[in-house]
Design an enzyme around this catalytic site. Structure first.
Site, PDB file in Angstrom:
ATOM      1  N   HIS A  88       0.856  -1.203   0.000  1.00  0.00           N
ATOM      2  CA  HIS A  88       0.000   0.000   0.000  1.00  0.00           C
ATOM      3  C   HIS A  88       0.890   1.250   0.000  1.00  0.00           C
ATOM      4  O   HIS A  88       1.930   1.272   0.656  1.00  0.00           O
ATOM      5  CB  HIS A  88      -0.925  -0.007   1.223  1.00  0.00           C
ATOM      6  CG  HIS A  88      -1.982   1.052   1.119  1.00  0.00           C
ATOM      7  ND1 HIS A  88      -1.720   2.362   1.404  1.00  0.00           N
ATOM      8  CD2 HIS A  88      -3.278   0.995   0.704  1.00  0.00           C
ATOM      9  CE1 HIS A  88      -2.827   3.073   1.179  1.00  0.00           C
ATOM     10  NE2 HIS A  88      -3.776   2.273   0.756  1.00  0.00           N
ATOM     11  N   GLU A 158      -3.799   2.134  -7.556  1.00  0.00           N
ATOM     12  CA  GLU A 158      -4.183   3.249  -6.695  1.00  0.00           C
ATOM     13  C   GLU A 158      -3.227   4.422  -6.921  1.00  0.00           C
ATOM     14  O   GLU A 158      -2.142   4.465  -6.305  1.00  0.00           O
ATOM     15  CB  GLU A 158      -4.092   2.839  -5.226  1.00  0.00           C
ATOM     16  CG  GLU A 158      -4.980   1.682  -4.849  1.00  0.00           C
ATOM     17  CD  GLU A 158      -5.276   1.706  -3.355  1.00  0.00           C
ATOM     18  OE1 GLU A 158      -6.413   1.980  -2.987  1.00  0.00           O
ATOM     19  OE2 GLU A 158      -4.345   1.492  -2.564  1.00  0.00           O
TER      20      GLU A 158
HETATM   21  P1  PGA Z   1      -9.442   6.246  -0.085  1.00  0.00           P
HETATM   22  O1  PGA Z   1      -8.291   5.178   0.201  1.00  0.00           O
HETATM   23  O2  PGA Z   1     -10.625   5.488  -0.635  1.00  0.00           O
HETATM   24  O3  PGA Z   1      -9.733   6.882   1.242  1.00  0.00           O
HETATM   25  O4  PGA Z   1      -8.927   7.209  -1.088  1.00  0.00           O
HETATM   26  C1  PGA Z   1      -8.039   4.128  -0.678  1.00  0.00           C
HETATM   27  C2  PGA Z   1      -6.851   3.330  -0.217  1.00  0.00           C
HETATM   28  O5  PGA Z   1      -5.906   3.902   0.350  1.00  0.00           O
HETATM   29  O6  PGA Z   1      -6.811   2.104  -0.385  1.00  0.00           O
END
Ligand code: PGA
Length: 242
Positions: A88, A158
């Site tokens: 992450h 992401e």
């Molecule tokens: P968010 O986070 O939906 O608050 O943008 C997503 C993540 O970090 O997996």
């Protein structure tokens, strides 16, 4: 197409009292089978009564030994947890987790037969410099080095600039980037297909337009998953479309 996967990453967002209330609010209300909740590890035992799939937010890259503060894949598995997030961006940034470490973590998780959610994505600086594809290639190439069988791995795309900011890529950007990831993996791993989820500011307002993008195989949801009503509405919206 198979069911779209919905992952709720609760991060470090709740204290014990809030966790208890959260569990009360969602109990028996999530029936969509492709939901995975990712609680803060400390609270995992409380989430077990929900009878939904659980993941840990991180695993260590060994399966035995003494590593204060870490969670071994074998320990997660012994708690009935079958999935783990790896790489992450908050860990990459705050703990300097690099692609080599991520590769070792994935291998350790796979050894225990865990399902791995590999998180990748570019920063805003990299996006502005048009480096997104190069960054993704580097992250994926190293993270998957020496791993031949991808059946227990999904990728969560992401963009770092999208996490917790309310900003999401355009439809065109998402289609292009997700196709790029799928094609790159296919080429790298002798024709194997991989599912790619999208994560970053997914919420009740943008979920409808996101579900229209066929290339996206699911969603990794942070902030919105910590709000029980919104999370359930998102799940219902996705469920009604698959
Ligand atoms: P968010 O986070 O939906 O608050 O943008 C997503 C993540 O970090 O997996």
């Amino acid at each position: 197409m198979g069911k779209k996967i919905i992952i709720g990453n609760l991060k470090t967002n709740m204290d014990y009292e809030t966790v208890v209330k959260y569990i009360e609010r969602i109990k028996n209300r999530i029936t969509y089978p492709a939901v995975i909740l990712v609680p803060t590890s400390l609270y995992v035992p409380y989430f077990k009564e929900l009878n939904i799939k659980l993941a840990v937010q991180n695993i260590y890259f060994e399966n035995e030994g003494s590593y204060t503060g870490e969670i071994l894949p074998s320990q997660a598995k012994s708690m009935g947890i079958k999935y783990a997030l790896v790489g992450h961006s908050e860990r990459r940034k705050n703990l300097k987790e690099n692609n080599q470490m991520i590769n070792k973590k994935i291998k350790a998780g796979l050894k225990e037969n865990m399902g791995i959610v590999l998180c990748v994505g570019e920063t805003i600086e990299e996006k502005v410099l048009l480096e997104t594809e190069d960054v993704l290639k580097r992250q994926i190439f190293t993270a998957l080095k020496g791993i031949d069988d991808l059946k227990n791995i999904v990728i969560a795309y992401e963009p770092v600039w999208s996490i917790g900011t309310g900003k999401i890529p355009t439809e065109r950007e998402l289609i292009n980037t997700i196709k790029f990831i799928k094609d790159f993996v296919k080429e790298l791993k002798r024709g194997q297909e991989i599912k790619v989820l999208y994560g970053g500011s997914v919420n009740i307002k943008n979920i409808e337009s996101l579900t229209k993008i066929e290339e996206i195989d699911g969603y990794l949801i942070g902030g919105a998953s910590t709000k029980p009503e919104e999370f359930i509405e998102i799940i219902n919206e996705v469920e009604s479309l698959v």
